[in-house]
Design a protein around this motif. Sequence first.
Motif, PDB file in Angstrom:
ATOM      1  N   GLY A   1      34.373  77.634  46.749  1.00  0.00           N
ATOM      2  CA  GLY A   1      33.812  76.188  46.671  1.00  0.00           C
ATOM      3  C   GLY A   1      33.537  76.130  45.207  1.00  0.00           C
ATOM      4  N   GLY A   2      33.310  77.260  44.564  1.00  0.00           N
ATOM      5  CA  GLY A   2      33.129  77.165  43.380  1.00  0.00           C
ATOM      6  C   GLY A   2      34.276  76.595  42.424  1.00  0.00           C
ATOM      7  N   TYR A   3      35.669  77.425  42.900  1.00  0.00           N
ATOM      8  CA  TYR A   3      37.015  77.360  42.127  1.00  0.00           C
ATOM      9  C   TYR A   3      37.295  76.231  42.554  1.00  0.00           C
ATOM     10  N   LEU A   4      36.934  75.285  43.660  1.00  0.00           N
ATOM     11  CA  LEU A   4      37.677  74.176  44.471  1.00  0.00           C
ATOM     12  C   LEU A   4      36.986  72.788  43.271  1.00  0.00           C
ATOM     13  N   HIS A   5      35.431  72.954  42.945  1.00  0.00           N
ATOM     14  CA  HIS A   5      34.207  72.374  42.012  1.00  0.00           C
ATOM     15  C   HIS A   5      34.914  72.721  40.757  1.00  0.00           C
ATOM     16  N   TYR A   6      35.043  73.482  40.446  1.00  0.00           N
ATOM     17  CA  TYR A   6      35.715  73.610  38.889  1.00  0.00           C
ATOM     18  C   TYR A   6      36.842  72.492  38.510  1.00  0.00           C
ATOM     19  N   LEU A   7      37.341  72.665  39.260  1.00  0.00           N
ATOM     20  CA  LEU A   7      38.684  71.235  39.348  1.00  0.00           C
ATOM     21  C   LEU A   7      38.505  69.709  39.846  1.00  0.00           C
ATOM     22  N   LYS A   8      37.240  69.664  40.165  1.00  0.00           N
ATOM     23  CA  LYS A   8      37.107  68.374  40.648  1.00  0.00           C
ATOM     24  C   LYS A   8      36.124  68.127  39.530  1.00  0.00           C
ATOM     25  N   PHE A   9      35.041  68.491  39.655  1.00  0.00           N
ATOM     26  CA  PHE A   9      33.700  68.205  39.044  1.00  0.00           C
ATOM     27  C   PHE A   9      33.906  67.279  38.146  1.00  0.00           C
ATOM     28  N   MET A  10      34.579  67.285  36.442  1.00  0.00           N
ATOM     29  CA  MET A  10      34.030  66.276  35.700  1.00  0.00           C
ATOM     30  C   MET A  10      35.153  65.048  35.657  1.00  0.00           C
ATOM     31  N   LYS A  11      36.460  64.957  37.069  1.00  0.00           N
ATOM     32  CA  LYS A  11      36.241  63.821  37.190  1.00  0.00           C
ATOM     33  C   LYS A  11      35.298  62.432  37.649  1.00  0.00           C
ATOM     34  N   PRO A  12      34.274  62.496  37.804  1.00  0.00           N
ATOM     35  CA  PRO A  12      33.393  61.411  38.229  1.00  0.00           C
ATOM     36  C   PRO A  12      32.981  60.931  36.620  1.00  0.00           C
ATOM     37  N   ILE A  13      33.769  61.624  35.701  1.00  0.00           N
ATOM     38  CA  ILE A  13      32.732  61.319  34.425  1.00  0.00           C
ATOM     39  C   ILE A  13      33.429  60.089  33.770  1.00  0.00           C
ATOM     40  N   LYS A  14      34.380  60.341  34.298  1.00  0.00           N
ATOM     41  CA  LYS A  14      35.215  58.737  32.994  1.00  0.00           C
ATOM     42  C   LYS A  14      34.540  57.929  33.970  1.00  0.00           C
ATOM     43  N   GLU A  15      34.495  57.932  35.247  1.00  0.00           N
ATOM     44  CA  GLU A  15      33.968  56.629  35.864  1.00  0.00           C
ATOM     45  C   GLU A  15      32.843  55.936  35.819  1.00  0.00           C
ATOM     46  N   TRP A  16      32.086  57.098  35.410  1.00  0.00           N
ATOM     47  CA  TRP A  16      30.194  57.032  35.478  1.00  0.00           C
ATOM     48  C   TRP A  16      30.296  55.948  34.383  1.00  0.00           C
ATOM     49  N   GLU A  17      30.817  56.709  32.994  1.00  0.00           N
ATOM     50  CA  GLU A  17      30.767  56.231  31.879  1.00  0.00           C
ATOM     51  C   GLU A  17      31.130  54.431  31.820  1.00  0.00           C
ATOM     52  N   LYS A  18      31.844  54.480  32.926  1.00  0.00           N
ATOM     53  CA  LYS A  18      32.338  52.851  32.688  1.00  0.00           C
ATOM     54  C   LYS A  18      31.658  52.318  32.779  1.00  0.00           C
ATOM     55  N   ASN A  19      30.759  52.921  34.212  1.00  0.00           N
ATOM     56  CA  ASN A  19      29.239  51.960  34.936  1.00  0.00           C
ATOM     57  C   ASN A  19      28.684  51.962  34.010  1.00  0.00           C
TER      58      ASN A  19
END
Lengths: 485, 423
Positions: B26-44
């Motif tokens: 799970g940790g490995y999978l989280h690493y692969l995707k945790f940065m993805k929401p940042i762009k979206e959030w910063e746009k908000n």
Amino acid sequence: MNNDSQEEIIDQLDQLASHFSSTVTIANDTNVPNLKSYHYVFYVGLEEKKLSPTLIKALNDFSGKMIFSGFNIEQFQERIDLDIDNRVNVKEISFVNGYQKQALVKFNEMFTLNNDLAEYEVLIEGWRGNRSYPILISNGNDYYFAAKSMDELLFHYLSQSFYSIFQVKGKVNKSAFIKIDDVHPGSDREKLTKLTSYLSSNEIPIILAVSPIYENKESGEELHFSDSRELMRSLQALQKNGATIILSYPTFSEQMSLEEKKAIIEEHIQELSVYQLFPVAVSFSSSQALKEEDIVLSRSYFTSFFSASNESYPNQLKRTPPLITRPTYLDGAIWFPETLGEMEPFNPTALLHLKRKMNELQVIEGSIYGIAFDSYLELDVLIELVNRMKLITDKQWMDFNAWEHSVNVPFILIQMNEDGTLTVDNNLPFIREFMYKQQLSFFELALWILAMVVALFIIAFFIYTFQLKLRLRKSLFLERSKHGQ
Amino acid sequence: MANSLFILSLVIIWTMLLYHMFLMQGGYLHYLKFMKPIKEWEKNQQPLPKVSILIPAHNEEVVIERTIKAMLKLKYPREKLEIIVINDNSSDRTGEIIDRYHQQYPHIIPVHTKPPNAGKGKSGALNQGLLVSSGEIIVVYDADNTPESMALHYLVLAMQNDPKAGVIVGKFRVVNSKQTLLTRFINIETISFQWMAQAGRWFWFKVSTIPGTNFAIRRSIITELGGWDEKALAEDTELTIRVYNLGYYIRFFPAAITWEEEPEVWKVWWKQRTRWARGNQYVVLKFLKQIFRLQNKSIMFDLIYFFFTYFLFFIGVILSGVLFVVNSFVDLNLQVGMVSMVLWVLAYLLYVTEVMIALSIEKEEMNSKNLVIVLFMYFTYSQVWIALVMYALYLEIKRKIFKQEIRWYKTERFGSSSKNINH
């Protein structure tokens, strides 16, 4: 009065009758069934008492042959006019008309009769000194058996008389078998091969009592056929060539519960089947301690038994019948009696006993000469035994295939058909088969599965590490490119 | 009997190992995707709330200045930030240093605790800081922490864009990792813990534990909970469970990074970890009694996990070790054959590969030196940890029997120079 002896007579009569008839019923004299469909009725008077008019009428009205034994014969004067006078102990018996007397092992008590027996036919007589007493007499239709108990020799004599009682016409050959006992993963393959090759070359059917497990009592090491693959392959080849595999009944400790015994028997049969060895009967060893529950348990799995008699055995197997039989108390199972016991070449008493037995069985038509021969004995002992058995007149080697046999345990049904072919219905799940072959308990199997899963994850984690390294290299490269390095 | 005990120990150990294996995945999978929401959030472009950073400090003169300097470099509007440094009954120059920075930077607010509120430990200090704070979001840092400049930005970003999160937890790294062998061990341990336990639990169960530093909590929540529990020895674990009980989750967001100092000598490490272990044992037992009454059922797994970690696992390890040694001299007739040896080897390989993944996630940590240390850590550091947990349990039992007071031991600081961190 010895009720035990009288009751043993019932079992013995059952054994004999069941050789001649496939429909034998044991009934209490207070609950007489409808006798219309029966041809023979045995009445055994266990105690002296006034019988009910219903019983007397029923038996008097019976149109077939009656064989009386024990007390109360005088109440059936309409059928056979005999009165018990007294009792006597006899030491020898003989057939009549010039047959030689044979000594009983011990005195046998019998009833004496208070009648003029001129009109009666005496078939067996007992001797005390020079005086004879009728043991089995007939009025032409019915019979009276005057013995209170049945010595083994007398039992044999009675067996022979049953051919007359059941009006068997024509000559009936004797049968013989040699059961190779105690075959297991620790057995000497070369020795076994010598024994079986010798039997084969003499056209003697091979019967092998096999156990899938051998425990070395000293080291505690347990061997399975997975540890003795060559031996296993030899047994497979023998089976393929017509040898009969039967299961050596496991030896259980005193404290074992019925459920534990059940589990072990089922595992033994399943394990043998995994190695393509299909037992079609069960064999009790004379050195085993058996309880009644063992017999009941075996009957639930097997339709055929091999056993000698043993004083320590439950009543059902205490006296070996001289004939192959399926007594009612074995619930239809066939008993192949080891009438000659076990081959003990180094025991002079046993050898004498063997010789005596062979002589005793000689008087009975259709008798069975069965013997257990331990697999660790040398070939020359077998040769000597076979040579002795060759001297038995009117004998043929038993054709085991003449009967149908079946073995039924969870997932496996083994049937031996009359033509000798085996039909095996094996639905043992793959996991269980794997566990037997690898000798794994459920827990060990679970651990191996766990190990496989973990190994897969370790490989995956190595791959992730490699992927991360590549990703890092890529990002470092991009960074350097971005900063113009 | 020996067989049953051996099987029991195998079951305990492998339950834990399988769970960790599952977590690492799970940790490995989280690493692969945790940065993805940042762009979206910063746009908000959610409005930035006022933030209060609480830094409890007791005799931290060695490190506090460096910490304050790092706080000053945080990329967050100064007018929306207050940095409250709680000088909790210090006898060194901690108070003086804080006051000096306050004079230059008004948004650095000193709080000097006084009796009867002084010297009650970290929880007490945080509560004093909370009293004077005014931010909507409360962020906590330990006195030896130097967060990266974007740390606060990411904590707030996640908090503003995830309304279900009651707490946002960042990642911490070891600033003095290269100082001694011990700090190298701890470095590897913290990296592994975060990517396995924190990231893994978050990925599968939406569960995380407050690590005591580098986390943000909504003011409304901490107020509702009545602040920090001053009796708890491990206030972070205690707070974690209480937050979940309110119906929120704690989000692990490793984009927010802080660097902290770890003990460089074994004696200090032993004291610190004993405190943590005792604290966690106390909390686990406290909440285990009410496990079925907990609002958030996921936290049940966490409690069971902690129970295994601090009570059962070491029993399993010791049991299997004892049986192994005894069996070398006396045949115990253990019926589990070769597979147990295979599993032992696989356990070791599993541990090595799990740590390798975690190290590979962090730049420059997957190197040959660390690899060698990892290979030997299993037989050294890990075994000492087991002894420590046993010792902690012994102390806890003693405390309960003799009704002893809880004492908070201050972790000794070394003030090692940090590596060249990109703040």
